[in-house]
Scaffold this motif. Structure first.
Motif, PDB file in Angstrom:
ATOM      1  N   ALA A   1       0.830  -1.205   0.000  1.00  0.00           N
ATOM      2  CA  ALA A   1       0.000   0.000   0.000  1.00  0.00           C
ATOM      3  C   ALA A   1       0.863   1.253   0.000  1.00  0.00           C
ATOM      4  O   ALA A   1       0.552   2.237  -0.689  1.00  0.00           O
ATOM      5  CB  ALA A   1      -0.940  -0.009   1.202  1.00  0.00           C
ATOM      6  N   VAL A   2       1.953   1.228   0.760  1.00  0.00           N
ATOM      7  CA  VAL A   2       2.869   2.372   0.801  1.00  0.00           C
ATOM      8  C   VAL A   2       3.512   2.584  -0.567  1.00  0.00           C
ATOM      9  O   VAL A   2       3.575   3.717  -1.071  1.00  0.00           O
ATOM     10  CB  VAL A   2       3.947   2.166   1.882  1.00  0.00           C
ATOM     11  CG1 VAL A   2       5.063   3.202   1.740  1.00  0.00           C
ATOM     12  CG2 VAL A   2       3.331   2.246   3.274  1.00  0.00           C
ATOM     13  N   ALA A   3       3.997   1.516  -1.178  1.00  0.00           N
ATOM     14  CA  ALA A   3       4.640   1.642  -2.492  1.00  0.00           C
ATOM     15  C   ALA A   3       3.681   2.228  -3.519  1.00  0.00           C
ATOM     16  O   ALA A   3       4.043   3.124  -4.296  1.00  0.00           O
ATOM     17  CB  ALA A   3       5.156   0.280  -2.952  1.00  0.00           C
ATOM     18  N   GLN A   4       2.455   1.738  -3.519  1.00  0.00           N
ATOM     19  CA  GLN A   4       1.483   2.233  -4.491  1.00  0.00           C
ATOM     20  C   GLN A   4       1.104   3.681  -4.209  1.00  0.00           C
ATOM     21  O   GLN A   4       0.918   4.467  -5.145  1.00  0.00           O
ATOM     22  CB  GLN A   4       0.250   1.331  -4.488  1.00  0.00           C
ATOM     23  CG  GLN A   4       0.529  -0.046  -5.070  1.00  0.00           C
ATOM     24  CD  GLN A   4      -0.698  -0.942  -5.066  1.00  0.00           C
ATOM     25  OE1 GLN A   4      -1.181  -1.383  -4.024  1.00  0.00           O
ATOM     26  NE2 GLN A   4      -1.217  -1.226  -6.245  1.00  0.00           N
ATOM     27  N   ARG A   5       0.998   4.040  -2.945  1.00  0.00           N
ATOM     28  CA  ARG A   5       0.648   5.425  -2.612  1.00  0.00           C
ATOM     29  C   ARG A   5       1.762   6.382  -3.003  1.00  0.00           C
ATOM     30  O   ARG A   5       1.508   7.463  -3.565  1.00  0.00           O
ATOM     31  CB  ARG A   5       0.339   5.544  -1.119  1.00  0.00           C
ATOM     32  CG  ARG A   5       0.125   6.971  -0.637  1.00  0.00           C
ATOM     33  CD  ARG A   5      -0.960   7.691  -1.452  1.00  0.00           C
ATOM     34  NE  ARG A   5      -0.881   9.121  -1.269  1.00  0.00           N
ATOM     35  CZ  ARG A   5      -1.573   9.786  -0.340  1.00  0.00           C
ATOM     36  NH1 ARG A   5      -2.371   9.129   0.485  1.00  0.00           N
ATOM     37  NH2 ARG A   5      -1.469  11.097  -0.255  1.00  0.00           N
ATOM     38  N   LEU A   6       3.008   6.037  -2.712  1.00  0.00           N
ATOM     39  CA  LEU A   6       4.112   6.920  -3.086  1.00  0.00           C
ATOM     40  C   LEU A   6       4.227   7.043  -4.602  1.00  0.00           C
ATOM     41  O   LEU A   6       4.544   8.122  -5.119  1.00  0.00           O
ATOM     42  CB  LEU A   6       5.419   6.415  -2.477  1.00  0.00           C
ATOM     43  CG  LEU A   6       5.492   6.414  -0.945  1.00  0.00           C
ATOM     44  CD1 LEU A   6       6.880   5.968  -0.480  1.00  0.00           C
ATOM     45  CD2 LEU A   6       5.133   7.767  -0.358  1.00  0.00           C
ATOM     46  N   ALA A   7       3.960   5.949  -5.304  1.00  0.00           N
ATOM     47  CA  ALA A   7       3.951   6.022  -6.769  1.00  0.00           C
ATOM     48  C   ALA A   7       2.838   6.933  -7.253  1.00  0.00           C
ATOM     49  O   ALA A   7       3.025   7.722  -8.197  1.00  0.00           O
ATOM     50  CB  ALA A   7       3.791   4.622  -7.357  1.00  0.00           C
ATOM     51  N   ALA A   8       1.676   6.867  -6.610  1.00  0.00           N
ATOM     52  CA  ALA A   8       0.564   7.748  -6.985  1.00  0.00           C
ATOM     53  C   ALA A   8       0.893   9.211  -6.723  1.00  0.00           C
ATOM     54  O   ALA A   8       0.381  10.108  -7.397  1.00  0.00           O
ATOM     55  CB  ALA A   8      -0.699   7.352  -6.220  1.00  0.00           C
ATOM     56  N   ASP A   9       1.785   9.445  -5.740  1.00  0.00           N
ATOM     57  CA  ASP A   9       2.232  10.809  -5.451  1.00  0.00           C
ATOM     58  C   ASP A   9       3.326  11.276  -6.404  1.00  0.00           C
ATOM     59  O   ASP A   9       3.856  12.379  -6.254  1.00  0.00           O
ATOM     60  CB  ASP A   9       2.751  10.894  -4.014  1.00  0.00           C
ATOM     61  CG  ASP A   9       1.621  10.862  -2.990  1.00  0.00           C
ATOM     62  OD1 ASP A   9       0.446  11.003  -3.380  1.00  0.00           O
ATOM     63  OD2 ASP A   9       1.919  10.696  -1.794  1.00  0.00           O
ATOM     64  N   GLY A  10       3.695  10.426  -7.375  1.00  0.00           N
ATOM     65  CA  GLY A  10       4.637  10.827  -8.409  1.00  0.00           C
ATOM     66  C   GLY A  10       6.059  10.340  -8.224  1.00  0.00           C
ATOM     67  O   GLY A  10       6.947  10.712  -9.001  1.00  0.00           O
ATOM     68  N   MET A  11       6.302   9.505  -7.205  1.00  0.00           N
ATOM     69  CA  MET A  11       7.659   9.003  -6.993  1.00  0.00           C
ATOM     70  C   MET A  11       7.918   7.762  -7.839  1.00  0.00           C
ATOM     71  O   MET A  11       7.005   6.965  -8.085  1.00  0.00           O
ATOM     72  CB  MET A  11       7.874   8.646  -5.516  1.00  0.00           C
ATOM     73  CG  MET A  11       7.766   9.811  -4.569  1.00  0.00           C
ATOM     74  SD  MET A  11       8.259   9.351  -2.892  1.00  0.00           S
ATOM     75  CE  MET A  11       7.566  10.722  -1.959  1.00  0.00           C
ATOM     76  N   ALA A  12       9.156   7.595  -8.262  1.00  0.00           N
ATOM     77  CA  ALA A  12       9.598   6.313  -8.793  1.00  0.00           C
ATOM     78  C   ALA A  12       9.887   5.423  -7.594  1.00  0.00           C
ATOM     79  O   ALA A  12      10.492   5.863  -6.619  1.00  0.00           O
ATOM     80  CB  ALA A  12      10.858   6.492  -9.635  1.00  0.00           C
ATOM     81  N   VAL A  13       9.434   4.174  -7.640  1.00  0.00           N
ATOM     82  CA  VAL A  13       9.454   3.336  -6.441  1.00  0.00           C
ATOM     83  C   VAL A  13      10.203   2.034  -6.689  1.00  0.00           C
ATOM     84  O   VAL A  13       9.962   1.338  -7.682  1.00  0.00           O
ATOM     85  CB  VAL A  13       8.016   3.018  -5.972  1.00  0.00           C
ATOM     86  CG1 VAL A  13       8.048   2.115  -4.743  1.00  0.00           C
ATOM     87  CG2 VAL A  13       7.265   4.305  -5.654  1.00  0.00           C
ATOM     88  N   ALA A  14      11.100   1.707  -5.762  1.00  0.00           N
ATOM     89  CA  ALA A  14      11.738   0.398  -5.737  1.00  0.00           C
ATOM     90  C   ALA A  14      10.991  -0.466  -4.735  1.00  0.00           C
ATOM     91  O   ALA A  14      10.891  -0.117  -3.557  1.00  0.00           O
ATOM     92  CB  ALA A  14      13.205   0.518  -5.342  1.00  0.00           C
ATOM     93  N   VAL A  15      10.458  -1.570  -5.223  1.00  0.00           N
ATOM     94  CA  VAL A  15       9.659  -2.489  -4.423  1.00  0.00           C
ATOM     95  C   VAL A  15      10.579  -3.593  -3.919  1.00  0.00           C
ATOM     96  O   VAL A  15      11.001  -4.468  -4.672  1.00  0.00           O
ATOM     97  CB  VAL A  15       8.514  -3.078  -5.280  1.00  0.00           C
ATOM     98  CG1 VAL A  15       7.760  -4.164  -4.521  1.00  0.00           C
ATOM     99  CG2 VAL A  15       7.579  -1.970  -5.748  1.00  0.00           C
ATOM    100  N   HIS A  16      10.902  -3.554  -2.646  1.00  0.00           N
ATOM    101  CA  HIS A  16      11.809  -4.553  -2.083  1.00  0.00           C
ATOM    102  C   HIS A  16      11.033  -5.761  -1.590  1.00  0.00           C
ATOM    103  O   HIS A  16       9.939  -5.631  -1.019  1.00  0.00           O
ATOM    104  CB  HIS A  16      12.608  -3.949  -0.920  1.00  0.00           C
ATOM    105  CG  HIS A  16      13.272  -4.994  -0.071  1.00  0.00           C
ATOM    106  ND1 HIS A  16      12.635  -5.572   1.019  1.00  0.00           N
ATOM    107  CD2 HIS A  16      14.484  -5.600  -0.160  1.00  0.00           C
ATOM    108  CE1 HIS A  16      13.430  -6.472   1.559  1.00  0.00           C
ATOM    109  NE2 HIS A  16      14.559  -6.505   0.872  1.00  0.00           N
ATOM    110  N   TYR A  17      11.611  -6.935  -1.785  1.00  0.00           N
ATOM    111  CA  TYR A  17      11.033  -8.170  -1.259  1.00  0.00           C
ATOM    112  C   TYR A  17      12.165  -9.045  -0.744  1.00  0.00           C
ATOM    113  O   TYR A  17      13.316  -8.910  -1.152  1.00  0.00           O
ATOM    114  CB  TYR A  17      10.245  -8.914  -2.341  1.00  0.00           C
ATOM    115  CG  TYR A  17      11.096  -9.464  -3.471  1.00  0.00           C
ATOM    116  CD1 TYR A  17      11.520 -10.784  -3.467  1.00  0.00           C
ATOM    117  CD2 TYR A  17      11.481  -8.654  -4.541  1.00  0.00           C
ATOM    118  CE1 TYR A  17      12.313 -11.294  -4.494  1.00  0.00           C
ATOM    119  CE2 TYR A  17      12.265  -9.142  -5.570  1.00  0.00           C
ATOM    120  CZ  TYR A  17      12.673 -10.464  -5.537  1.00  0.00           C
ATOM    121  OH  TYR A  17      13.468 -10.962  -6.547  1.00  0.00           O
ATOM    122  N   ALA A  18      11.806  -9.959   0.161  1.00  0.00           N
ATOM    123  CA  ALA A  18      12.798 -10.891   0.697  1.00  0.00           C
ATOM    124  C   ALA A  18      12.763 -12.217  -0.038  1.00  0.00           C
ATOM    125  O   ALA A  18      13.798 -12.720  -0.481  1.00  0.00           O
ATOM    126  CB  ALA A  18      12.578 -11.101   2.187  1.00  0.00           C
ATOM    127  N   GLY A  19      11.557 -12.806  -0.202  1.00  0.00           N
ATOM    128  CA  GLY A  19      11.481 -14.122  -0.819  1.00  0.00           C
ATOM    129  C   GLY A  19      10.404 -14.299  -1.853  1.00  0.00           C
ATOM    130  O   GLY A  19      10.464 -15.228  -2.661  1.00  0.00           O
TER     131      GLY A  19
END
Length: 244
Positions: free
Chosen positions: A20-38
């Motif tokens: 939800a945070v990644a999508q919201r920051l992207a909606a605010d115009g940021m380029a987003v790196a989506v980190h995952y562990a596994g």
């Protein structure tokens, strides 16, 4: 991508609050790196959702408690987008049980992720976030609510709060804010797992707003701290609907 586009790295962004945070920051115009562990597939789903909404995103991986792995993840973000302005560290593990019988190996595993992992990510953020940027860590309202069974988890989050407030002061003069968000009961799969409807209803009733939080509620608080909330610094923001 414009040179003025802000860049965010969100750890634990393959699902739940992180997504939800990644999508919201992207909606605010940021380029987003989506980190995952596994769970690469889930991270790719987050990236796809951002791109479908005309945002810009990539997936990066690494154990948050492994300094070499996270250095490479930060490197990957800088290679893709040219720098980093916002780091949001949502990745964490929640293991519950009473103090009297809590497994100490489980305690060590959880604290490796939640304490060391936060420290490693904060260290990389302190080295790399550009002026005008923001670092947002994640605590929990349970540090104040003191629910039975949460001692080991809350202890680790207390450590997160301490390092967050100290880091805000260590970054004096760099125009970088550092804050923690402390969610209350939030309707994520992790939170709902193992709880019957009666327990869920009881927790929902604790807030004066008489509902559980949602990942989007928490993302709103993060978006404020990552964006316009420049005068909020060195704070723990309790996003819990008024429970504490």
């Amino acid at each position: 991508m414009s040179d003025t586009t802000r860049v965010a790295l969100v750890t634990g962004a393959s699902g739940g609050i992180g997504r939800a945070v990644a999508q919201r920051l992207a909606a605010d115009g940021m380029a987003v790196a989506v980190h995952y562990a596994g769970n690469k597939a889930a991270a790719d789903e987050t990236v796809a959702a951002i791109e479908e909404a005309h945002g810009r995103a990539i997936a990066v991986t690494g154990d948050v408690a492994d300094e070499a792995a996270m250095a490479e993840a930060f490197d990957a973000v800088e290679r893709a987008f040219g720098g980093i302005d916002v780091v949001v560290h949502t990745a964490g593990v929640m293991l519950l049980g009473p103090v009297v019988e809590f497994d100490l190996d489980a305690l060590d595993r959880m604290h490796r992720t939640n304490i060391r992992g936060t420290f490693v990510v904060a260290q990389q953020a302190a080295r790399r976030v550009r002026g005008g940027g923001a670092v947002v860590t994640f605590s929990t309202s349970v540090t104040r609510l003191a629910f039975p069974g949460y001692a080991a988890y809350a202890a680790g989050k207390g450590a997160v709060e301490a390092m967050t407030l100290v880091l805000a002061r260590e970054l004096r003069g760099r125009d970088i804010t550092v804050n923690a968000v402390a969610p209350g009961p939030t309707a994520t799969p992790l939170f709902l797992e193992g709880k019957d409807q009666e327990a869920v209803d009881r927790l929902a009733a604790q807030s004066p707003l008489e509902r559980l939080g949602t990942p989007d509620d928490i993302a709103e608080a993060v978006a404020f701290l990552a964006g316009p909330g420049r005068w909020v610094n060195g704070q723990v923001v309790f996003a819990n609907g008024g429970i504490a």
